[in-house]
Design an enzyme around this catalytic site. Structure first.
Site, PDB file in Angstrom:
ATOM      1  CD  GLU A 171     -20.710 -17.797  10.207  1.00  0.00           C
ATOM      2  OE1 GLU A 171     -19.743 -17.123   9.074  1.00  0.00           O
ATOM      3  OE2 GLU A 171     -21.868 -18.498  10.661  1.00  0.00           O
ATOM      4  CD  GLU A 369     -25.701 -17.667  12.196  1.00  0.00           C
ATOM      5  OE1 GLU A 369     -25.606 -17.363  11.315  1.00  0.00           O
ATOM      6  OE2 GLU A 369     -25.239 -16.873  13.548  1.00  0.00           O
TER       7      GLU A 369
HETATM    8  C1  BG6 Z   1     -24.238 -16.356   9.319  1.00  0.00           C
HETATM    9  C2  BG6 Z   1     -23.617 -15.227  10.139  1.00  0.00           C
HETATM   10  O1  BG6 Z   1     -22.814 -16.381   8.473  1.00  0.00           O
HETATM   11  O2  BG6 Z   1     -24.718 -15.929   8.145  1.00  0.00           O
HETATM   12  C3  BG6 Z   1     -24.466 -13.903  10.263  1.00  0.00           C
HETATM   13  O3  BG6 Z   1     -23.555 -15.890  11.497  1.00  0.00           O
HETATM   14  C4  BG6 Z   1     -24.647 -13.930   8.633  1.00  0.00           C
HETATM   15  O4  BG6 Z   1     -23.623 -13.162  11.122  1.00  0.00           O
HETATM   16  C5  BG6 Z   1     -25.538 -15.382   8.818  1.00  0.00           C
HETATM   17  O5  BG6 Z   1     -26.270 -12.707   9.010  1.00  0.00           O
HETATM   18  C6  BG6 Z   1     -26.471 -14.426   7.080  1.00  0.00           C
HETATM   19  O6  BG6 Z   1     -25.718 -14.502   6.332  1.00  0.00           O
HETATM   20  P1  BG6 Z   1     -25.325 -12.641   5.177  1.00  0.00           P
HETATM   21  O7  BG6 Z   1     -24.715 -13.047   4.409  1.00  0.00           O
HETATM   22  O8  BG6 Z   1     -27.171 -13.285   4.512  1.00  0.00           O
HETATM   23  O9  BG6 Z   1     -26.200 -11.847   6.477  1.00  0.00           O
END
Ligand code: BG6
Length: 475
Positions: A171, A369
């Site tokens: 990202e 992800e």
């Molecule tokens: C993704 C990132 O956008 O979302 C992670 O690559 C992040 O690092 C994940 O932890 C979940 O989002 P958040 O803000 O709830 O941790």
């Protein structure tokens, strides 16, 4: 109720993702090895939920053997993390490696391979060394780009024969968007020019690393993990469609196009110029980007974005922000994950797959992800102390359903990586929202306990078949 099933292709990856800083903790870290995230946590701890952060994280650094055993228990075929640039080097300028950390990375890779789990790595998941931010202004400097490329060369030299999937960044748009566009994260500086300079430096770094990887003759793939936001206009009216198109240029195409097509969209360059953003990359830099596009991409997909025409005129004396062209639209009645404040709409997966197929030459990609962070999961424990996270099983199933449907329709998607394997530390939210197939018990020495979803994931990975109810087909 009638059950239906969809088969995963034989070579389909069913894995999970995390990152170094969100799991490892600071054991063994030397003075001067802070990352940008570490500096943020040290300088502004009050914004981190209940004071937790990267300092201990899940203590993966000390517990990776136990964790790799658990990866088998939950059936991961692949696991993606990052190598922490800020810890890999003792001296970033001279390129002197911290052998202790490098050896730890080697042990992790070897242990995973010995257990039949394929490692994948990002070279940066927000782990820009704090020293380089302070001294050079981070990605504002082309010297930092070159230091990153040298670090990548060293990583490939050491692990390139063992690891077959590499990503330059995770990202790459996020840090500068939160810091320089929105000014909501440390060090809270609004500077739209700098935002674009950082975007470009990261695009250039990706291209240079792709080149270095190919020159090294390694037998693997190199790409970048992006977070393309599946963006829908409020309506089919021209003003709403234009808002969505411009949103897409600033937040998606600014990375997708250079990585895959080797160039910035003309419309983006025109908008930047028209708004006084001084962005003049050299012909040499543009040629490097043109000639070194990625082998594949990772797409992190969590929730849909909805926009409408801007509600008000952008004030003259406020520095330019892409919000000049759109306002966020909240769909009435939308399904929500209230813990995270994100809408749930699994069809984004199908729509992104078709976009990659139709607009980006059907390049190979993985859903790198996707996941569901839920607060206070202990309330769902059964009498044996196991978290009964049926909502997570449902969330994953529905997203996988749309992914498999897309593959049937020709999408070139090779895998699904859940965020995340264990609960881990989020930026600011820390351990508030839990994402894992495996619980981390903060009250009890960070002990691990497999959730219901963990055993379900194992079954999915072994049967290679997604079972769903008839009425879930259209969800
Ligand atoms: C993704 C990132 O956008 O979302 C992670 O690559 C992040 O690092 C994940 O932890 C979940 O989002 P958040 O803000 O709830 O941790």
């Amino acid at each position: 109720m009638t059950k239906y099933s969809l088969k995963f292709p034989n070579d389909f990856i069913l894995g999970a993702a995390s990152s170094a800083w969100q799991t490892e903790g600071w054991s063994g870290k030397k003075d001067g090895q802070d990352s940008y995230i570490d500096a943020w946590y040290k300088n502004d701890r009050k914004v981190w939920h209940n004071g937790y952060g990267p300092a201990v994280a899940t203590d993966f650094y000390n517990r990776y053997v136990e964790d790799i055993d658990l990866m088998k228990v939950v059936g991961l075929t692949h696991y993606r993390s990052s190598i922490n640039w800020s810890r890999f080097m003792l001296d970033y300028e001279q390129g002197i490696v911290d052998e202790e950390y490098a050896n730890y990375v080697e042990q992790v890779i070897d242990t995973m391979l010995a257990n039949g789990i394929e490692p994948m790595f990002c070279l940066e998941h927000y782990e820009l060394p704090a020293y380089l931010l302070d001294k050079y202004g981070g990605w504002s400097s082309l010297e930092v780009v070159d230091m990153f490329v040298n670090y990548a060369r060293e990583v490939f030299r050491r692990y390139g024969s063992k690891v077959k999937h590499w990503f330059t960044f995770n990202e790459p748009i996020v840090v500068q968007t939160r810091v320089f566009l929105d000014a909501i994260r440390y060090p809270y500086e609004q500077d739209t020019n700098k935002w674009m300079v950082w975007n470009h430096a990261k695009n250039l770094a990706t291209a240079k690393i792709v080149k270095a990887y190919r020159e090294g003759g390694y037998e693997g793939k190199i790409g970048v993990v992006l977070n393309p936001e599946v963006t829908y206009p409020r309506s089919s009216a021209l003003h709403d469609r234009r808002a969505a198109e411009i949103y897409d240029l600033f937040y998606n195409r600014v990375f997708l196009d250079p990585a895959i097509k080797g160039e910035y969209p003309e419309q983006l360059l025109t908008l930047l110029k028209g708004n006084g953003i001084d962005f003049e990359p050299s012909a040499e830099e543009l040629a490097i980007i043109k000639n070194n596009t990625v082998d594949f991409i990772g797409a992190n997909l969590y929730y849909p974005h909805r926009v409408k025409a801007p509600e008000a005129e952008w004030p003259r004396d406020v520095p330019f922000h892409p919000k000049k062209y759109f306002s966020v639209f909240e769909l009435p009645g939308r399904e929500m994950n209230f813990s995270r404040g994100w809408e749930i709409d699994p069809a984004i997966v199908y729509d992104m797959a078709m976009r990659i197929k139709n607009d980006y030459g059907n390049i190979e990609w993985i859903l790198s992800e996707n996941g569901m962070g839920i607060e206070n999961e202990v309330q769902f424990k059964d009498e044996n102390g196991q978290i009964q996270d049926d909502y997570r099983i449902d969330f994953i199933s529905r997203h996988l359903y749309h992914l498999l449907r897309a593959i049937e329709d020709g999408a070139n998607c090779k895998g699904y990586m859940l965020w995340s394997f264990t609960d881990n530390v989020s930026p600011m939210n820390a351990f508030k929202n839990r994402y894992g197939l495996v619980e981390i018990d903060l009250e009890d020495n960070r002990n691990r306990r497999v959730k219901k979803s963990g055993y379900w994931y194992k079954e999915l990975s072994e049967s290679r078949c997604l079972i769903f109810d008839q009425d879930s087909e259209y969800r």
